[in-house]
Design an enzyme around this catalytic site. Structure first.
Site, PDB file in Angstrom:
ATOM      1  CG  LEU A  76      -1.870  -1.257   1.237  1.00  0.00           C
ATOM      2  CD1 LEU A  76      -2.458  -1.471   2.612  1.00  0.00           C
ATOM      3  CD2 LEU A  76      -2.957  -1.105   0.188  1.00  0.00           C
ATOM      4  CG  ASN A 114      -3.138   4.396   1.797  1.00  0.00           C
ATOM      5  OD1 ASN A 114      -2.186   5.042   1.372  1.00  0.00           O
ATOM      6  ND2 ASN A 114      -4.383   4.763   1.568  1.00  0.00           N
ATOM      7  CB  THR A 154       7.957   2.278   1.868  1.00  0.00           C
ATOM      8  OG1 THR A 154       8.572   1.294   1.032  1.00  0.00           O
ATOM      9  CG2 THR A 154       9.032   3.089   2.580  1.00  0.00           C
ATOM     10  CE  LYS A 160      11.919   1.255  -0.497  1.00  0.00           C
ATOM     11  NZ  LYS A 160      10.543   0.854  -0.734  1.00  0.00           N
ATOM     12  CE  LYS A 170       5.053   6.604   1.166  1.00  0.00           C
ATOM     13  NZ  LYS A 170       5.526   5.202   1.406  1.00  0.00           N
TER      14      LYS A 170
END
Length: 329
Positions: free
Chosen positions: A96, A101, A127, A202, A277
């Site tokens: 997502l 989300n 992520t 990540k 983001k």
């Protein structure tokens, strides 16, 4: 032990009593059990397809019904919401766009945890903020389920070819069960530590990726202004010490490489809005840990400006185009 019990649970009740389980491998049996997949966007779609290619029946959903069409044509069962996925599958992967989300998909009115089965394995490849991963893990644990964070690197190309890198955080005894599924979609599945460490890895990777893409774009733009042919400059960079993924695999200059977003008006790939983001997540964690990240901060500001200037839905390599347009202002 939990992973072993989960493997046993997949077998019990699904096959006739006369079957001699001693002659059936756990993997071959597990491959016949259903896997839930939530989020069929640019990354989730090819990931779900690879599960289907490896023989896993997939039960999927997405907030945009049109995103489900391709996997449905390949045999996936489509349902209306995450709760319905959890009602039918005890191994679920989510992919997502952002923390809100994920929170909604797991804990919302029609979320996974409304109908999750005890012992279910929940793998989130989004992520998101590591703190949110920990919150979801705690919520899943209360329902008797196991949550692991497993964000990916490699982009749409690697998702399509099944060559993603997964960075996995969660209980180590559950890693083998998670790896069985993730290996169908990736070439590298790396255990990073407890829940949240996959997200940490990540975020660090994407901060470096953004910095590298901006640096490559600036370098290519400067060389072009100095009269160098862009293909020649890229060739020189890629045989020299300046070589990086953004120069040799995902070059941002149109016409230098085929099969990358820069050759398709920056369509597809990894969106600028998503990069902004992820850089915001890096900034938040850097602030919380009092870690100086001056280049990361600057990269965040550049990608935020790009979003405000109409680049939000273009691939993040469009920073090259953004810099070129800035020249004329």
């Amino acid at each position: 032990m939990a992973a072993v019990l989960r493997g046993c649970r997949y077998l019990v009740g699904r096959y006739p009593k006369h079957v001699d389980f001693a002659f059936v491998s756990t993997r071959s049996m597990a491959s016949k059990t259903q896997v839930g997949f939530i989020g069929l966007g640019n990354m989730g779609n090819p990931m779900a397809k690879n599960l289907l290619k490896h023989g896993y029946p997939v039960i999927a959903t997405d907030v945009f019904p049109e995103s489900c069409k391709e996997v449905q044509e390949l045999g996936a069962q489509i349902v209306d919401n995450p709760a319905e996925v959890a009602d039918k599958a005890d191994r679920i992967i989510t992919m997502l766009p952002s923390s809100p989300n994920v929170i909604d998909a797991y804990t919302g009115p029609n979320g996974i945890l409304k109908k999750v089965k005890k012992g279910s394995l929940l793998i989130d490849s989004s992520t998101i903020d590591p703190a949110v991963s920990k919150e979801m893990a705690a919520a899943a644990e209360k329902m008797g389920a196991v949550f692991m964070d497993a964000p990916v690197s490699g982009g749409v190309g690697a998702a399509s070819s099944g060559k993603l890198t997964f960075m996995v955080g969660g209980a180590e005894e559950e890693f083998t069960a998670a790896k069985e599924l993730l290996s169908c979609m990736g070439a590298n599945v790396v255990y990073c530590g407890q829940v949240g460490t996959g997200q940490a890895a990540k975020i660090c990777n994407n901060m470096l990726l953004a910095i590298g893409m901006i640096g490559t774009s600036e370098t290519m733009n400067l060389g072009i202004r100095l009269g160098l042919d862009p293909k020649l400059l890229a060739k020189i960079l890629n045989m020299s010490s300046g070589r990086c993924w953004s120069s040799d695999t995902y070059n941002p200059v149109p016409g230098v490489m085929e099969g990358v977003p820069s050759g398709n008006n920056y369509q597809g790939g990894f969106g600028t809005q998503l990069m902004a983001k992820d850089l915001g997540l890096a900034q938040n964690t850097a602030t919380n840990t009092k870690t100086p990240v001056p280049l990361g901060s600057l990269a965040h500001q550049i990608y935020r400006m790009m979003c405000a200037r109409g680049y939000a839905n273009k691939d993040f390599s469009s920073v090259f185009q953004f810099l070129r347009e800035e020249e004329g202002q």
